[in-house]
Design an enzyme around this catalytic site. Structure first.
Site, PDB file in Angstrom:
ATOM      1  CB  THR A  57      -0.922   0.013   1.239  1.00  0.00           C
ATOM      2  OG1 THR A  57      -0.147  -0.360   2.378  1.00  0.00           O
ATOM      3  CG2 THR A  57      -2.079  -0.953   1.063  1.00  0.00           C
ATOM      4  NE  ARG A  91      19.394   0.022  -0.730  1.00  0.00           N
ATOM      5  CZ  ARG A  91      18.771   1.184  -0.519  1.00  0.00           C
ATOM      6  NH1 ARG A  91      19.421   2.191   0.035  1.00  0.00           N
ATOM      7  NH2 ARG A  91      17.518   1.333  -0.854  1.00  0.00           N
ATOM      8  CB  CYS A 116      15.393   6.471  -5.545  1.00  0.00           C
ATOM      9  SG  CYS A 116      15.240   7.385  -4.013  1.00  0.00           S
ATOM     10  CD  GLN A 172      17.020  12.796  -3.195  1.00  0.00           C
ATOM     11  OE1 GLN A 172      18.212  12.878  -2.987  1.00  0.00           O
ATOM     12  NE2 GLN A 172      16.269  11.915  -2.584  1.00  0.00           N
ATOM     13  CB  SER A 230       6.799   9.939  -4.702  1.00  0.00           C
ATOM     14  OG  SER A 230       7.818  10.142  -5.660  1.00  0.00           O
ATOM     15  CD  GLU A 266      18.339   9.791  -0.203  1.00  0.00           C
ATOM     16  OE1 GLU A 266      18.183   9.050   0.778  1.00  0.00           O
ATOM     17  OE2 GLU A 266      17.621   9.744  -1.209  1.00  0.00           O
ATOM     18  CE  LYS A 319      19.675   5.315   3.140  1.00  0.00           C
ATOM     19  NZ  LYS A 319      18.235   5.554   3.019  1.00  0.00           N
ATOM     20  NE  ARG A 332      12.274  14.325   0.317  1.00  0.00           N
ATOM     21  CZ  ARG A 332      12.648  13.091   0.011  1.00  0.00           C
ATOM     22  NH1 ARG A 332      12.570  12.656  -1.235  1.00  0.00           N
ATOM     23  NH2 ARG A 332      13.118  12.283   0.932  1.00  0.00           N
ATOM     24  CG  HIS A 371      14.666  11.475  -6.861  1.00  0.00           C
ATOM     25  ND1 HIS A 371      13.450  11.943  -6.414  1.00  0.00           N
ATOM     26  CD2 HIS A 371      15.063  10.532  -5.961  1.00  0.00           C
ATOM     27  CE1 HIS A 371      13.115  11.300  -5.298  1.00  0.00           C
ATOM     28  NE2 HIS A 371      14.071  10.437  -5.008  1.00  0.00           N
TER      29      HIS A 371
HETATM   30  N1  NAP Z   1       9.785   6.020  -2.175  1.00  0.00           N
HETATM   31  C1  NAP Z   1      10.916   5.868  -2.879  1.00  0.00           C
HETATM   32  O1  NAP Z   1      11.185   6.597  -3.852  1.00  0.00           O
HETATM   33  C2  NAP Z   1      11.891   4.780  -2.522  1.00  0.00           C
HETATM   34  C3  NAP Z   1      12.927   4.549  -3.420  1.00  0.00           C
HETATM   35  C4  NAP Z   1      13.843   3.533  -3.138  1.00  0.00           C
HETATM   36  C5  NAP Z   1      13.693   2.796  -1.988  1.00  0.00           C
HETATM   37  N2  NAP Z   1      12.685   3.050  -1.118  1.00  0.00           N
HETATM   38  C6  NAP Z   1      12.565   2.210   0.084  1.00  0.00           C
HETATM   39  O2  NAP Z   1      11.472   1.312  -0.153  1.00  0.00           O
HETATM   40  C7  NAP Z   1      10.808   1.008   1.100  1.00  0.00           C
HETATM   41  C8  NAP Z   1       9.332   1.395   0.968  1.00  0.00           C
HETATM   42  O3  NAP Z   1       9.251   2.798   0.710  1.00  0.00           O
HETATM   43  P1  NAP Z   1       7.867   3.570   0.523  1.00  0.00           P
HETATM   44  O4  NAP Z   1       8.271   4.920   0.092  1.00  0.00           O
HETATM   45  O5  NAP Z   1       6.944   2.790  -0.322  1.00  0.00           O
HETATM   46  O6  NAP Z   1       7.291   3.584   2.041  1.00  0.00           O
HETATM   47  P2  NAP Z   1       5.789   3.768   2.552  1.00  0.00           P
HETATM   48  O7  NAP Z   1       5.026   4.562   1.547  1.00  0.00           O
HETATM   49  O8  NAP Z   1       5.898   4.249   3.935  1.00  0.00           O
HETATM   50  O9  NAP Z   1       5.191   2.249   2.557  1.00  0.00           O
HETATM   51  C9  NAP Z   1       5.558   1.283   3.501  1.00  0.00           C
HETATM   52  C10 NAP Z   1       4.736   0.007   3.315  1.00  0.00           C
HETATM   53  O10 NAP Z   1       5.109  -0.939   4.330  1.00  0.00           O
HETATM   54  C11 NAP Z   1       3.933  -1.321   5.091  1.00  0.00           C
HETATM   55  N3  NAP Z   1       4.309  -1.543   6.496  1.00  0.00           N
HETATM   56  C12 NAP Z   1       4.750  -0.602   7.373  1.00  0.00           C
HETATM   57  N4  NAP Z   1       5.022  -1.175   8.556  1.00  0.00           N
HETATM   58  C13 NAP Z   1       4.726  -2.498   8.428  1.00  0.00           C
HETATM   59  C14 NAP Z   1       4.783  -3.618   9.299  1.00  0.00           C
HETATM   60  N5  NAP Z   1       5.205  -3.491  10.576  1.00  0.00           N
HETATM   61  N6  NAP Z   1       4.401  -4.834   8.838  1.00  0.00           N
HETATM   62  C15 NAP Z   1       3.971  -4.992   7.564  1.00  0.00           C
HETATM   63  N7  NAP Z   1       3.906  -3.951   6.675  1.00  0.00           N
HETATM   64  C16 NAP Z   1       4.279  -2.726   7.110  1.00  0.00           C
HETATM   65  C17 NAP Z   1       2.981  -0.166   4.911  1.00  0.00           C
HETATM   66  O11 NAP Z   1       1.655  -0.622   5.143  1.00  0.00           O
HETATM   67  P3  NAP Z   1       0.501   0.407   5.631  1.00  0.00           P
HETATM   68  O12 NAP Z   1       0.170   1.247   4.444  1.00  0.00           O
HETATM   69  O13 NAP Z   1      -0.610  -0.518   6.004  1.00  0.00           O
HETATM   70  O14 NAP Z   1       1.072   1.176   6.775  1.00  0.00           O
HETATM   71  C18 NAP Z   1       3.223   0.202   3.451  1.00  0.00           C
HETATM   72  O15 NAP Z   1       2.558  -0.708   2.612  1.00  0.00           O
HETATM   73  C19 NAP Z   1      11.570   1.800   2.174  1.00  0.00           C
HETATM   74  O16 NAP Z   1      12.520   0.961   2.783  1.00  0.00           O
HETATM   75  C20 NAP Z   1      12.234   2.918   1.381  1.00  0.00           C
HETATM   76  O17 NAP Z   1      13.392   3.414   2.009  1.00  0.00           O
HETATM   77  C21 NAP Z   1      11.761   4.022  -1.366  1.00  0.00           C
END
Ligand code: NAP
Length: 340
Positions: A14, A115, A152, A178, A181, A204, A207, A228, A235
């Site tokens: 989600t 990582r 990213c 950046q 999202s 960041e 990383k 940001r 980005h």
């Molecule tokens: N956004 C980017 O551009 C990007 C790029 C590269 C990498 N990342 C990495 O990818 C990962 C996800 O990023 P995101 O931006 O999609 O984050 P996000 O929007 O906060 O989504 C997190 C997801 O994990 C679920 N979740 C949270 N806590 C949980 C738990 N205890 N048990 C099971 N599910 C849980 C959430 O569910 P609910 O909705 O039900 O809370 C949601 O589906 C992160 O590690 C981030 O650093 C992100």
């Protein structure tokens, strides 16, 4: 060659990255979306009824009635899931991902948690597909494994730099712009980011430095600032490079043009880095351009001054820089290990 589909799960379906997984896997030639999870409060609900869909296009119809299931290894195994795509926050991933690996799953993760482990690749198939061999050190094929993709911003940078490695990259100066999202959903407060820029994104810059060295097996000095900006997707990065050799602008253009993936993966664009001399190109509004959408890295504004080469790049942070990159990694895995 066997032409079966692999059953896959999306963990964290989600969130911002999870939604891209759902969209890209809703119609994938090799992977069948079979199991979907989010946090416990959503278990039992239909996907469309519980998700706040933030993609700039409609949700594919087949996703609407998928049930959000419990994050339970036995249930996932019973469903026949082999490959798991993880879009969990890093703190949750730190515990959950090693457990999934220990339970025999092939985990493709977006989180930073694993990582930097020696035997865990940060994979970008166009640049370092040989690092997939590291999964043998984790115990594959007897056990599960974890493959990560890069942060990213680093993904976009690595894509633009991989074809330039041959010139000897001595220093990298990078400034990023950046999108919101990148902080996930709901992410930053609108109070903080509307009509504003925030010149700090925790962790960041470190990383970028660590990951670019691991991915490209190079050791340049890296000078990074990350900012940001009030943009939804994509980005932008401005980059200056010093090389060991004297490099001309035309050398850079032809290196990008000749950079083609040897493997024919469904999620790899025919031309993964696309350069344009158009003076106002690239811009975040092109984040979902290309085929497959959001997987192309765009470059422009190329110049040379005092021996340095400068340019601007655009990467779609949630597609190529996250979920799309993970799916491509899983495609590279099944291809390299002859599973199809
Ligand atoms: N956004 C980017 O551009 C990007 C790029 C590269 C990498 N990342 C990495 O990818 C990962 C996800 O990023 P995101 O931006 O999609 O984050 P996000 O929007 O906060 O989504 C997190 C997801 O994990 C679920 N979740 C949270 N806590 C949980 C738990 N205890 N048990 C099971 N599910 C849980 C959430 O569910 P609910 O909705 O039900 O809370 C949601 O589906 C992160 O590690 C981030 O650093 C992100």
């Amino acid at each position: 060659m066997e032409n079966r589909k692999f059953k896959v799960a999306v963990i964290g379906a989600t969130g911002a990255v999870g939604q891209v997984f759902m969209w890209m896997l809703s119609d994938h030639p090799w992977f069948e979306l079979s199991y979907v999870t989010a946090s416990a409060a959503r278990v039992g609900q239909k996907y469309a009824a519980t998700v706040h869909w933030v993609m700039p296009f409609e949700m594919p119809e087949v996703l609407r009635d998928m049930e959000v299931r419990e994050f339970n290894f036995e249930a996932m195994k019973k469903e026949g899931v082999q490959i798991v795509f993880s879009a969990l926050p890093a703190a949750v991933a730190r515990e959950a991902e090693p457990q999934m690996r220990a339970n025999g799953f092939y985990v493709f993760s977006n989180a930073a948690a694993m990582r930097y482990d020696k035997d865990v690749p940060i994979l970008i198939p166009e640049t370092n597909s040989e690092q997939l061999e590291l999964i043998r050190n984790q115990g594959y094929p007897q056990t599960g494994f974890c493959v990560t993709n890069a942060n990213c911003v680093t993904t976009g940078l690595a894509m633009a730099l991989a074809p330039l490695r041959k010139f000897g990259i001595k220093t990298i100066t990078i400034n990023s712009y950046q999108s919101v999202s990148g902080a996930g959903y709901p992410g930053l407060s609108s109070f903080d980011i509307t009509d504003n820029c925030i010149p700090y994104i925790g962790g960041e810059e470190e990383k970028i430095e660590k990951e670019i060295k691991k991915i490209l097996s190079i050791d340049p000095d890296v000078y990074a600032y990350t900012v940001r900006v009030p943009v939804m997707f994509g980005h932008l990065e401005t980059v200056w490079l010093d090389f060991e050799k004297d490099v001309e602008i035309d050398d850079v253009i032809s290196a990008w043009e000749n950079f083609k993936e040897a493997n024919d993966l469904p999620s790899t664009p025919a031309q993964p880095v696309v350069y344009s001399s158009e003076p106002t190109f690239p811009q975040p509004k092109y984040a979902f351009w290309g085929t497959p959408k959001g997987m192309v890295v765009y470059t422009g504004r190329l110049k040379k001054k005092n021996g340095k080469i400068g340019f601007v790049l655009l990467v779609n942070n949630i597609v190529k820089g996250a979920a799309g990159g993970s799916i491509q990694n899983a495609e590279a895995f099944v291809t390299r290990f002859g599973l199809r």
